[in-house]
Design a protein around this motif. Structure first.
Motif, PDB file in Angstrom:
ATOM      1  N   ASP A 177      32.755  44.891  35.125  1.00 31.39           N
ATOM      2  CA  ASP A 177      33.580  43.840  34.010  1.00 31.39           C
ATOM      3  C   ASP A 177      33.195  42.420  34.285  1.00 31.39           C
ATOM      4  N   LEU A 225      43.232  37.966  40.158  1.00 30.05           N
ATOM      5  CA  LEU A 225      42.632  38.771  40.210  1.00 30.05           C
ATOM      6  C   LEU A 225      43.705  40.042  41.007  1.00 30.05           C
ATOM      7  N   LEU A 270      34.071  38.333  34.031  1.00 32.11           N
ATOM      8  CA  LEU A 270      34.631  37.401  33.117  1.00 32.11           C
ATOM      9  C   LEU A 270      34.649  35.654  33.788  1.00 32.11           C
ATOM     10  N   LYS A 306      38.680  48.159  43.481  1.00 33.09           N
ATOM     11  CA  LYS A 306      38.490  47.295  42.672  1.00 33.09           C
ATOM     12  C   LYS A 306      37.641  46.025  43.010  1.00 33.09           C
ATOM     13  N   GLU A 363      46.463  40.508  39.231  1.00 30.16           N
ATOM     14  CA  GLU A 363      47.551  41.015  37.792  1.00 30.16           C
ATOM     15  C   GLU A 363      45.990  42.224  37.188  1.00 30.16           C
ATOM     16  N   LYS A 364      44.181  42.070  37.851  1.00 28.34           N
ATOM     17  CA  LYS A 364      44.066  42.728  37.160  1.00 28.34           C
ATOM     18  C   LYS A 364      43.041  44.234  38.242  1.00 28.34           C
ATOM     19  N   PHE A 382      34.168  42.296  37.937  1.00 28.96           N
ATOM     20  CA  PHE A 382      34.363  43.188  38.524  1.00 28.96           C
ATOM     21  C   PHE A 382      34.492  44.525  38.833  1.00 28.96           C
TER      22      PHE A 382
END
Length: 113
Positions: A38, A54, A40, A2, A56-57, A24
Motif C-alpha cells: 500500500d 504508523l 500513503l 507490516k 494505527e496502520k 507499507f
C-alpha cells in the motif's frame, strides 16, 4: 509483519521526515514474500504524528536511511522497531527481503538531529 519505508522516487528516502510517500508492505516471514503493498502520501511534517499514524496502520518495523533520535524514541514507545542506515540503491522489496534474510547492509544513520 507490516513494514513501512519512506520513499522518494520509488526508492528508499535518505531522510525519513522528508519523504514523498510511504510504502507499507505486508510481509510473510515464513515464505519470505510480500503479500500486499500500500502507498500513503506523506502528511505535512509534524513531530510525533508519524509514529502514531504508523502504529494505527499496524506497522511493526520501519526501515529507513536516516531518522532523528527523538523520532526513533517515539517509534519505540509505540512498539515499532526501527532500522536505520539502509541504502537506497536496491528496490524496496529487495531491502525487506535482505533484512529478513539477515543480509541487509546498513551504514551510518543519515540524520543527526
Amino acid at each position: 509483519m507490516k513494514v513501512a519505508m519512506p520513499i522518494a522516487g520509488d526508492r528508499l528516502c535518505a531522510h525519513f521526515g522528508h519523504c514523498q510517500q510511504f510504502y507499507f508492505f505486508d510481509f510473510d516471514e515464513n515464505t519470505r514474500e510480500v503479500l500486499k503493498k500500500d502507498t500513503l502520501i506523506a502528511p505535512p511534517h509534524e513531530p510525533g504524528l508519524l509514529p502514531r499514524l504508523l502504529k494505527e496502520k499496524g506497522v511493526n518495523l520501519v526501515i529507513a536511511g536516516g531518522m532523528g533520535m527523538r523520532a526513533q524514541e517515539l517509534f519505540a514507545q509505540n512498539g515499532i522497531k526501527v532500522v536505520t542506515g539502509a541504502g537506497a540503491e536496491n528496490d524496496p522489496v529487495d531491502i525487506i527481503k535482505e533484512y529478513f534474510n539477515g543480509t541487509l547492509k546498513t551504514g551510518a544513520n543519515l540524520c543527526d538531529h
